[in-house]
Motif scaffolding. Structure first.
Motif, short mmCIF file in Angstrom:
data_model
loop_
_atom_site.label_atom_id
_atom_site.label_comp_id
_atom_site.label_asym_id
_atom_site.label_seq_id
_atom_site.Cartn_x
_atom_site.Cartn_y
_atom_site.Cartn_z
N GLU A 73 8.06 2.47 -8.28
CA GLU A 73 8.82 1.62 -9.19
C GLU A 73 9.97 0.91 -8.51
O GLU A 73 10.75 0.21 -9.16
CB GLU A 73 9.34 2.46 -10.37
N HIS A 74 10.12 1.10 -7.21
CA HIS A 74 11.23 0.52 -6.48
C HIS A 74 10.71 -0.18 -5.23
O HIS A 74 9.81 0.33 -4.57
CB HIS A 74 12.25 1.59 -6.09
N PRO A 75 11.26 -1.32 -4.88
CA PRO A 75 10.82 -1.99 -3.65
C PRO A 75 11.23 -1.19 -2.42
O PRO A 75 12.29 -0.57 -2.41
CB PRO A 75 11.54 -3.34 -3.70
N ILE A 76 10.38 -1.16 -1.42
CA ILE A 76 10.72 -0.50 -0.17
C ILE A 76 10.75 -1.52 0.95
O ILE A 76 10.21 -2.63 0.82
CB ILE A 76 9.71 0.62 0.18
N GLU A 77 11.38 -1.16 2.03
CA GLU A 77 11.44 -2.02 3.21
C GLU A 77 10.98 -1.21 4.41
O GLU A 77 11.44 -0.08 4.61
CB GLU A 77 12.85 -2.55 3.43
N LEU A 78 10.08 -1.78 5.19
CA LEU A 78 9.58 -1.10 6.38
C LEU A 78 10.43 -1.47 7.58
O LEU A 78 10.70 -2.65 7.82
CB LEU A 78 8.12 -1.49 6.65
N PHE A 79 10.86 -0.46 8.35
CA PHE A 79 11.65 -0.67 9.55
C PHE A 79 10.77 -0.31 10.76
O PHE A 79 10.28 0.81 10.88
CB PHE A 79 12.90 0.21 9.54
N ARG A 100 -1.63 -0.49 17.35
CA ARG A 100 -1.03 0.21 16.21
C ARG A 100 0.46 -0.07 16.14
O ARG A 100 1.13 -0.15 17.17
CB ARG A 100 -1.25 1.73 16.33
N ARG A 101 0.97 -0.18 14.92
CA ARG A 101 2.41 -0.34 14.70
C ARG A 101 2.88 0.77 13.77
O ARG A 101 2.15 1.21 12.88
CB ARG A 101 2.73 -1.70 14.10
N TYR A 102 4.13 1.19 13.97
CA TYR A 102 4.69 2.31 13.23
C TYR A 102 5.95 1.85 12.51
O TYR A 102 6.77 1.12 13.07
CB TYR A 102 5.03 3.45 14.18
N PHE A 103 6.12 2.34 11.28
CA PHE A 103 7.27 1.95 10.47
C PHE A 103 7.85 3.16 9.73
O PHE A 103 7.11 4.01 9.25
CB PHE A 103 6.87 0.91 9.41
N ARG A 104 9.18 3.19 9.67
CA ARG A 104 9.85 4.10 8.74
C ARG A 104 10.23 3.30 7.50
O ARG A 104 10.48 2.10 7.56
CB ARG A 104 11.09 4.70 9.37
N TYR A 105 10.32 4.01 6.38
CA TYR A 105 10.72 3.32 5.15
C TYR A 105 11.75 4.11 4.36
O TYR A 105 12.15 3.72 3.28
CB TYR A 105 9.50 3.01 4.26
N GLN A 106 12.22 5.23 4.89
CA GLN A 106 13.28 5.99 4.27
C GLN A 106 13.98 6.81 5.35
O GLN A 106 13.41 7.10 6.40
CB GLN A 106 12.74 6.92 3.18
N THR A 107 15.24 7.17 5.11
CA THR A 107 16.00 8.00 6.03
C THR A 107 16.80 9.00 5.22
O THR A 107 17.52 8.61 4.30
CB THR A 107 16.97 7.15 6.88
N PRO A 108 16.77 10.33 5.48
CA PRO A 108 15.90 10.92 6.50
C PRO A 108 14.44 10.75 6.12
O PRO A 108 14.11 10.70 4.94
CB PRO A 108 16.32 12.38 6.53
N TRP A 119 0.83 -1.21 0.00
CA TRP A 119 0.00 0.00 0.00
C TRP A 119 0.86 1.26 0.00
O TRP A 119 0.60 2.20 -0.76
CB TRP A 119 -0.93 -0.02 1.21
N VAL A 120 1.91 1.27 0.86
CA VAL A 120 2.81 2.44 0.90
C VAL A 120 3.48 2.63 -0.45
O VAL A 120 3.60 3.76 -0.96
CB VAL A 120 3.86 2.27 2.01
N THR A 121 3.91 1.55 -1.08
CA THR A 121 4.56 1.63 -2.39
C THR A 121 3.64 2.29 -3.40
O THR A 121 4.07 3.13 -4.20
CB THR A 121 4.96 0.22 -2.87
N GLN A 122 2.36 1.96 -3.34
CA GLN A 122 1.40 2.53 -4.28
C GLN A 122 1.13 4.01 -4.02
O GLN A 122 0.79 4.76 -4.94
CB GLN A 122 0.09 1.75 -4.20
N GLN A 123 1.30 4.42 -2.76
CA GLN A 123 0.96 5.81 -2.39
C GLN A 123 2.11 6.78 -2.58
O GLN A 123 1.90 8.00 -2.50
CB GLN A 123 0.52 5.86 -0.91
N THR A 124 3.32 6.29 -2.78
CA THR A 124 4.49 7.14 -2.75
C THR A 124 5.23 7.14 -4.08
O THR A 124 4.90 6.41 -5.01
CB THR A 124 5.47 6.67 -1.66
N SER A 125 6.27 7.96 -4.10
CA SER A 125 7.11 8.06 -5.30
C SER A 125 8.02 6.86 -5.47
O SER A 125 8.79 6.79 -6.41
CB SER A 125 7.97 9.32 -5.22
#
Length: 356
Positions: free
Chosen positions: A33-39, A48-56, A24-30
């Protein structure tokens, strides 16, 4: 919310909701076209659970399971808070039906970590001012649930079932139930007799953030209710994770009283009456929290909250000891429950719990 980045173990069961959130996050963001990983940044006391997927980072991915979390309510309360000029996470997008959100990442400078003896008065004045802003939210009975007697009583019963009964192994006898019922009615009466206002419900040092511009950010407001005016005040000043000297807490509470009178949030009540509102609603909260922290451990496997129980016991007994009409409860707690608590691995002397 914690901030320990963790990855799933290779041998861990497949986390289907995390996979769905990733897609879902991949579909909502820029990053489409690239795989993301949730941390993982961990979870809160709910589900509720919280995840970052980019830094910064700019946005947090949030998993709020619909079976236990009301995302529609969260979005509505977020709008009310924003209308008062209080900083809370902006929401980029949300799918309330799936329980997925992208919310502003407000950083890691928790009030809990930032406060020290040098800045304590300034930070608490900022927190009190922000609380007064929140309390200007207008009532909307269709949107904000009532903190009524039934809910107050259900919360207090968590203490009887989970702290006394299940954690300490002490099912209540008939006489003990009667003693607690009489106490609970007194505490409920106090909560309902004071002015009713917007209640964040978890307004404390782990849900406040210092932002880059040194403003105060407020998170985890999704459980908001309409209830006793001193509830959030005591959540902040008698924080289950931080302890300050009694005279400092009283000074802050009375400073709030004066500001709240000036802002027409409360009538011009005496200091004695106001402190009784404050103390007794705090007692309701801390008795409830003893049960909730026990339940978080026993039911949800969140063992870390056990370490905070001694401080909550300290608040409970120190406040109740100030009132003659609560003497029977204090005597019962010290003679019956305290010896059982002292046998637990998490126990440490409650009289010094939280001391800096």
């Amino acid at each position: 919310m914690t901030t320990n980045h963790t990855r799933d173990s290779p041998s861990a069961p497949i986390d289907t909701r995390k996979l769905a959130l990733t897609n879902w996050v991949t579909q909502q963001t820029s990053f489409a076209e690239h795989p993301i990983e949730l941390f993982s940044l961990g979870s809160d006391a709910g589900f509720r659970r919280y995840f970052r997927y980019q830094t910064p980072s700019q946005w947090l991915a949030v998993d709020a399971p619909p079976a236990s979390e009301d995302t529609h309510q969260f979005l509505a309360i977020a709008r009310l808070i924003e209308q008062q000029g209080v900083r809370s996470p902006r929401i980029a997008t949300a799918d309330a039906n799936q329980g997925f959100l992208l919310v502003e990442d407000m950083g890691d400078r928790l009030f809990f970590r930032a406060v020290n003896t040098g800045n304590v008065d300034d930070l608490y004045q900022m927190a009190l001012s922000t609380l007064l802003q929140l309390q200007h939210i207008q009532d909307d009975a269709a949107l904000i649930p009532r903190y009524d007697r039934a809910l107050l009583h259900r919360e207090l019963e968590i203490f009887s079932e989970w702290f006394a009964g299940k954690l300490l192994g002490h099912p209540l006898a008939t006489a003990e139930k009667k003693l607690l019922d009489e106490l609970f009615i007194r505490l409920e009466d106090n909560a309902l007799a004071q002015p009713q206002t917007f209640v964040h419900r978890d307004y404390h040092s782990r849900n406040l953030l210092l932002l880059d511009d040194n403003a105060l950010g407020v998170i985890d407001f999704q459980g908001a209710l309409w209830g006793g005016v001193t509830y959030d005040l005591v959540s902040l000043l008698r924080d289950c994770y931080l302890h300050w000297p009694a005279e400092k807490v009283t000074g802050w509470a009375l400073d709030y009283r004066q500001q709240a009178i000036s802002a027409n949030i409360i009538p011009d009540v005496s200091e004695t009456e106001f402190l009784r509102w404050f103390n007794w609603l705090g007692l309701q909260r801390h008795i409830k929290v003893l049960g909730i922290f026990a339940r978080l451990n026993l039911r949800d496997g969140k063992t870390g909250y056990l370490n905070d129980l001694p401080l909550v016991i300290r608040y409970t007994l120190e406040v109740a000891e100030q009132y003659l009409e609560l003497k029977a409860f204090v005597t019962w707690f010290k003679q019956t429950l305290l010896p059982l608590a002292q046998q637990q691995s998490w126990y440490r002397d409650y009289q010094s719990a939280g001391d800096q």
